[in-house]
Design a protein around this motif. Sequence first.
Motif, PDB file in Angstrom:
ATOM      1  N   PRO B  65       0.821  -1.219   0.000  1.00  0.00           N
ATOM      2  CA  PRO B  65       0.000   0.000   0.000  1.00  0.00           C
ATOM      3  C   PRO B  65       0.856   1.272   0.000  1.00  0.00           C
ATOM      4  N   PHE B  66       1.950   1.225   0.746  1.00  0.00           N
ATOM      5  CA  PHE B  66       2.840   2.387   0.761  1.00  0.00           C
ATOM      6  C   PHE B  66       3.418   2.635  -0.637  1.00  0.00           C
ATOM      7  N   LEU B  67       3.874   1.563  -1.274  1.00  0.00           N
ATOM      8  CA  LEU B  67       4.483   1.711  -2.609  1.00  0.00           C
ATOM      9  C   LEU B  67       3.462   2.184  -3.642  1.00  0.00           C
ATOM     10  N   THR B  68       2.225   1.735  -3.489  1.00  0.00           N
ATOM     11  CA  THR B  68       1.191   2.117  -4.448  1.00  0.00           C
ATOM     12  C   THR B  68       1.029   3.635  -4.520  1.00  0.00           C
ATOM     13  N   ASP B  69       1.201   4.288  -3.387  1.00  0.00           N
ATOM     14  CA  ASP B  69       0.989   5.726  -3.354  1.00  0.00           C
ATOM     15  C   ASP B  69       2.249   6.542  -3.552  1.00  0.00           C
ATOM     16  N   THR B  70       3.382   5.899  -3.679  1.00  0.00           N
ATOM     17  CA  THR B  70       4.602   6.692  -3.851  1.00  0.00           C
ATOM     18  C   THR B  70       5.033   6.733  -5.304  1.00  0.00           C
ATOM     19  N   ILE B  71       4.137   7.182  -6.164  1.00  0.00           N
ATOM     20  CA  ILE B  71       4.540   7.243  -7.570  1.00  0.00           C
ATOM     21  C   ILE B  71       4.981   8.652  -7.947  1.00  0.00           C
ATOM     22  N   TYR B  72       5.412   9.432  -6.945  1.00  0.00           N
ATOM     23  CA  TYR B  72       5.856  10.793  -7.255  1.00  0.00           C
ATOM     24  C   TYR B  72       7.348  10.842  -7.530  1.00  0.00           C
ATOM     25  N   ASP B  73       7.987   9.710  -7.493  1.00  0.00           N
ATOM     26  CA  ASP B  73       9.440   9.723  -7.472  1.00  0.00           C
ATOM     27  C   ASP B  73      10.063   9.957  -8.842  1.00  0.00           C
ATOM     28  N   GLU B  74      11.382  10.025  -8.827  1.00  0.00           N
ATOM     29  CA  GLU B  74      12.143  10.162 -10.064  1.00  0.00           C
ATOM     30  C   GLU B  74      11.926   8.908 -10.918  1.00  0.00           C
ATOM     31  N   ASP B  75      12.100   9.110 -12.239  1.00  0.00           N
ATOM     32  CA  ASP B  75      11.878   8.001 -13.167  1.00  0.00           C
ATOM     33  C   ASP B  75      12.714   6.775 -12.832  1.00  0.00           C
ATOM     34  N   GLU B  76      13.979   7.010 -12.502  1.00  0.00           N
ATOM     35  CA  GLU B  76      14.849   5.845 -12.316  1.00  0.00           C
ATOM     36  C   GLU B  76      14.411   5.026 -11.112  1.00  0.00           C
ATOM     37  N   VAL B  77      13.866   5.708 -10.096  1.00  0.00           N
ATOM     38  CA  VAL B  77      13.368   4.985  -8.925  1.00  0.00           C
ATOM     39  C   VAL B  77      12.111   4.201  -9.308  1.00  0.00           C
ATOM     40  N   LEU B  78      11.214   4.854 -10.049  1.00  0.00           N
ATOM     41  CA  LEU B  78       9.980   4.177 -10.463  1.00  0.00           C
ATOM     42  C   LEU B  78      10.285   2.994 -11.371  1.00  0.00           C
ATOM     43  N   LEU B  79      11.272   3.201 -12.245  1.00  0.00           N
ATOM     44  CA  LEU B  79      11.653   2.122 -13.154  1.00  0.00           C
ATOM     45  C   LEU B  79      12.145   0.911 -12.363  1.00  0.00           C
ATOM     46  N   ALA B  80      12.981   1.181 -11.374  1.00  0.00           N
ATOM     47  CA  ALA B  80      13.498   0.086 -10.552  1.00  0.00           C
ATOM     48  C   ALA B  80      12.372  -0.594  -9.784  1.00  0.00           C
ATOM     49  N   LEU B  81      11.427   0.230  -9.299  1.00  0.00           N
ATOM     50  CA  LEU B  81      10.300  -0.334  -8.556  1.00  0.00           C
ATOM     51  C   LEU B  81       9.462  -1.243  -9.463  1.00  0.00           C
ATOM     52  N   ALA B  82       9.167  -0.741 -10.677  1.00  0.00           N
ATOM     53  CA  ALA B  82       8.359  -1.534 -11.612  1.00  0.00           C
ATOM     54  C   ALA B  82       9.043  -2.864 -11.906  1.00  0.00           C
ATOM     55  N   GLU B  83      10.354  -2.810 -12.020  1.00  0.00           N
ATOM     56  CA  GLU B  83      11.086  -4.030 -12.335  1.00  0.00           C
ATOM     57  C   GLU B  83      11.060  -5.011 -11.152  1.00  0.00           C
ATOM     58  N   GLN B  84      11.292  -4.483  -9.951  1.00  0.00           N
ATOM     59  CA  GLN B  84      11.296  -5.318  -8.753  1.00  0.00           C
ATOM     60  C   GLN B  84       9.973  -6.063  -8.572  1.00  0.00           C
ATOM     61  N   LEU B  85       8.886  -5.325  -8.793  1.00  0.00           N
ATOM     62  CA  LEU B  85       7.582  -5.910  -8.503  1.00  0.00           C
ATOM     63  C   LEU B  85       7.262  -7.090  -9.418  1.00  0.00           C
ATOM     64  N   GLY B  86       7.893  -7.134 -10.565  1.00  0.00           N
ATOM     65  CA  GLY B  86       7.659  -8.257 -11.477  1.00  0.00           C
ATOM     66  C   GLY B  86       8.135  -9.575 -10.890  1.00  0.00           C
ATOM     67  N   ASN B  87       9.094  -9.512  -9.971  1.00  0.00           N
ATOM     68  CA  ASN B  87       9.643 -10.748  -9.386  1.00  0.00           C
ATOM     69  C   ASN B  87       9.265 -10.895  -7.925  1.00  0.00           C
ATOM     70  N   PHE B  88       8.138 -10.354  -7.554  1.00  0.00           N
ATOM     71  CA  PHE B  88       7.802 -10.237  -6.148  1.00  0.00           C
ATOM     72  C   PHE B  88       6.828 -11.299  -5.659  1.00  0.00           C
ATOM     73  N   THR B  89       6.346 -12.136  -6.577  1.00  0.00           N
ATOM     74  CA  THR B  89       5.276 -13.042  -6.202  1.00  0.00           C
ATOM     75  C   THR B  89       5.613 -13.873  -4.969  1.00  0.00           C
ATOM     76  N   GLY B  90       6.832 -14.420  -4.955  1.00  0.00           N
ATOM     77  CA  GLY B  90       7.231 -15.245  -3.827  1.00  0.00           C
ATOM     78  C   GLY B  90       7.222 -14.475  -2.515  1.00  0.00           C
ATOM     79  N   LEU B  91       7.490 -13.192  -2.588  1.00  0.00           N
ATOM     80  CA  LEU B  91       7.626 -12.386  -1.371  1.00  0.00           C
ATOM     81  C   LEU B  91       6.297 -11.930  -0.799  1.00  0.00           C
ATOM     82  N   VAL B  92       5.220 -12.106  -1.568  1.00  0.00           N
ATOM     83  CA  VAL B  92       3.908 -11.746  -1.019  1.00  0.00           C
ATOM     84  C   VAL B  92       3.111 -12.993  -0.662  1.00  0.00           C
TER      85      VAL B  92
END
Lengths: 449, 672
Positions: B65-92
Amino acid sequence: MIPGLGALTQDTLWCFSQLKGTVEIGATEADIISTVEFNHTGELLATGDKGGRVVIFQREQESKNQVHRRGEYNVYSTFQSHEPEFDYLKSLEIEEKINKIRWLPQQNAAYFLLSTNDKTVKLWKVSERDKRPEGYNLKDEEGRLRDPATITTLRVPVLRPMDLMVEATPRRVFANAHTYHINSISVNSDYETYMSADDLRINLWNFEITNQSFNIVDIKPANMEELTEVITAAEFHPHHCNTFVYSSSKGTIRLCDMRASALCDRHTKFFEEPEDPSNRSFFSEIISSISDVKFSHSGRCIMTRDYLTVKVWDLNMENRPVETYQVHDYLRSKLCSLYENDCIFDKFECVWNGSDSVIMTGSYNNFFRMFDRNTKRDVTLEASRENSKPRAILKPRKVCVGGKRRKDEISVDSLDFSKKILHTAWHPSENIIAVAATNNLYIFQDKVN
Amino acid sequence: MAGVAGPATGSGAAGGDGDDSLYPIAVLIDELRNEDVQLRLNSIKKLSTIALALGVERTRTELLPFLTDTIYDEDEVLLALAEQLGNFTGLVGGPDFAHCLLPPLESLATVEETVVRDKAVESLRQISQEHTPVALEAHFVPLVKRLASGDWFTSRTSACGLFSVCYPRASIAVKGEIRQYFRSLCSDDTPMVRRAAASKLGEFAKVLELDSVKSEIVPLFTNLASDEQDSVRLLAVEACVSIAQLLSQDDIEALVMPTLRQAAEDKSWRVRYMVADKFSELQKAVGPKITLNDLIPAFQNLLKDCEAEVRAAAAHKVKELCENLPMEGRETMIMNQILPYIKELVSDTNQHVKSALASVIMGLSTILGKENTIEHLLPLFLAQLKDECPEVRLNIISNLDCVNEVIGIRQLSQSLLPAIVELAEDAKWRVRLAIIEYMPLLAGQLGVEFFDEKLNSLCMAWLVDHVYAIREAATNNLMKLVQKFGTEWAQNTIVPKVLVMANDPNYLHRMTTLFCINALSEACGQEITTKQMLPIVLKMAGDQVANVRFNVAKSLQKIGPILDTDALQEEVKPVLQKLGQDEDMDVKYFAQEAISAVAQRLRKLDFPVKDSEEPSAPGADKNHFLRPRGPGEDTGKGPAYQLHVNTRDTLPQLDTAEIVLFLPKHRLISRI
């Protein structure tokens, strides 16, 4: 068609709404407004000034209990768009003055605009933030560091509502593509590209790519001694992504089709009015130079402004304009002194109303003019502080041309040429206009009963 | 957790008595909102560490929920976040909870930055595979629908990339809905969305039932291909390839070809350009029969298009097109249907067209065989070797190997030589640079005799070019030639000429000798280096220009490993020690560097070295530039700086590559 937009002048009464900018006399050069632009919904209004700043006003929601106050514009965001720079290779100072602002179609909750000075175009994002994260692991609520030994659980920050904050961030900088001064920028209807025009060239950019642009028009002669005309303004067609026009200092307009060829040095259409030999004078060429060109919202007409007139051209008729409106013909006899004080080189802009039925453009003495294309009636209005009482109705002004001056008229000789209205904007769908008078921005609305 | 970065707090007592494992995680979590982008980025990249520490439950209920609302960041941070979440299934909590990842990715899929959106879509596609069919319909499909009917076009463009992943596993009813949504995006108001739909049309067609392709995709394709905006129409050309691959010959003829024919004659050059650019793919997709009947005539038209960009794109495809023609009758067809158009292009008015053709035309010789090449292609090659535009000539020369295999290079050598000489003396240094780079190749093809006779003098002339980049390239070229022709050849032809330059009055040329020695010593071997090169280098240590002297030190360091210990001990060391006492601080510096390198080498060879000669800077900086200077040292007043004023290379003769040399000395060092 929007109700109330059809007829003007006698039918539409304009009244004062707001005055922005410093009221004291001693405004600095940097405060002079150099461009005004509504966004596509009219919810936002942007101004740029000679100090390189962009100020964005947002329209307040209409409130039920104040029926007569229809959505005033209040400052939404202010930011420094351009800074003065120095070109070391050419030993040239680059002014920070904002030459043009253009809004992009809205693509998400944020707003985007392009602003340009003489050399560099920037893409700005204006966005809102109303939540902020709270709770640190290593600090307590007052920001004091915690003893690491006391950290026994992890805290994930939580977002809490806060006061609305508007941020402007530069998203792209499109630099180093113009040798001459940029006079126009225009966003393409494909939402993907825009163009920037300087005195001799027009470049096409992709919004995503800052390190290359395509030169689509180049009128620079091999030998600069042979230079006879320069590009004064350029604009894309509002719907056809392949079509654009540019105007020249010789009073002509060229329409180009980007489908035909990658380089648009050859035009598809050429709009030019034959010169009336009887009017020919030393100043003919100077006053015929086009200072602004605008497509109508419908995309069927183009409007051009030269020193003394506004002309409307049908895209299908190249040999003469369909309409010509005299803005301040009484200056024809004063061209000599206007040449001496350089006023003759002033670049007046012109705008359409939302339904393309009325045209507005500026003049001297803080006068601005409106022409109703249907009724052929015109009116001269004044942006002045004396009138700036809430909801004061603007009285039409008249300039006396003959020998005898009537009571409410002003004589040509007493016009103040230092007060000029070069930049105006018209709300895309309502009768709300923004008029830049030196360092002040006036907002007028039509009177609703 | 040694990798945890950044002192986010002043507290140095990391851990202390507290829970050692929590502290680093606490830092990472706090730095998710640090003011420094680099620290935020760092934290986002370690998001899996944070999630692991929080456990699946808290990751789902607090972190996401915290990450969902923090889309105000710099592109490179958002890009890294988008990439991380693709491999997150095991962690949730595994596939059963994969849908928890959808909200943050959904908000990322609406940001304005295309790279971020694309990455979010990519991750969503990845996660979609982890959904069970039930979860797919319960969570994923509704997300696609939400995006597809979003207010802003960014969300609708993102939706376009998600249809093809959820379609195959959806139920019949939902499939119908998905198709319906896709249809409406194909006729969206904004061209951005129509373009996104057009570019995903082929991909979507591939997962559809053949009947639906014919009844639904083809009409959409036809519509997009006649869109009012050419930016949309040109994307339909790409879809053409994927759709044609799915259909039978008859269906291609009936359903695709009318549109493709129309695209090849579109009044917008950009659409025709796209047809030319995708020609090989189209050719393969429609098969040989339609190629012969339709595509060849279309290609002929593209080769003589009124827009140069289109002709150039088509010219680029000439070789591929010919290669992909069916073997049977290929030669005749090329000779009759393609070659006449190529002949025209050789004398095109636009240099980009000519140079595009020149980059592929040599490849035709292997397809057409020896006789046709000699009779028909050779005249074209020769004409292009004489072209006024250097790029055309360069493109021919760079592809000589194709012809060499078929007819041997001798056929060309008479015309080749003048072309090479002219390029070698071109007024633009970039052209000279380009031809130098082909020299080793040419030398290999032409053989040593021809080279000695005709080209050797050119290679030597480049060594004294007034542009540094050319001298540098010429030096490297010599090294490659020596590798090709051997040390004996080097000793007889190159080394003497290089060494003579050591006495040149121009210090830049004297330095070139040193640079050549640096490059050649290894290829030439110990004997030549010791006997011929070393004496010259040592002699130059007494040069009056400081720049030459410190380059002597650098050269000695460079050739040190090749020399034997006697030479090092007896000859190199004394000279370096003398340079180490030089009045110029740069000479001193590089002499020290060299001394320590030589000392190391001697030590390796079991020669004891005195303590005083221990390296002053262990792990010496290999880049040499920007070494720290004391505050009292004035960079602008060194002797080398003054000497520049007196050199013969005066400013007007120089072009950009050289200007750097007039900057103060510490910049000079970094340049050379």
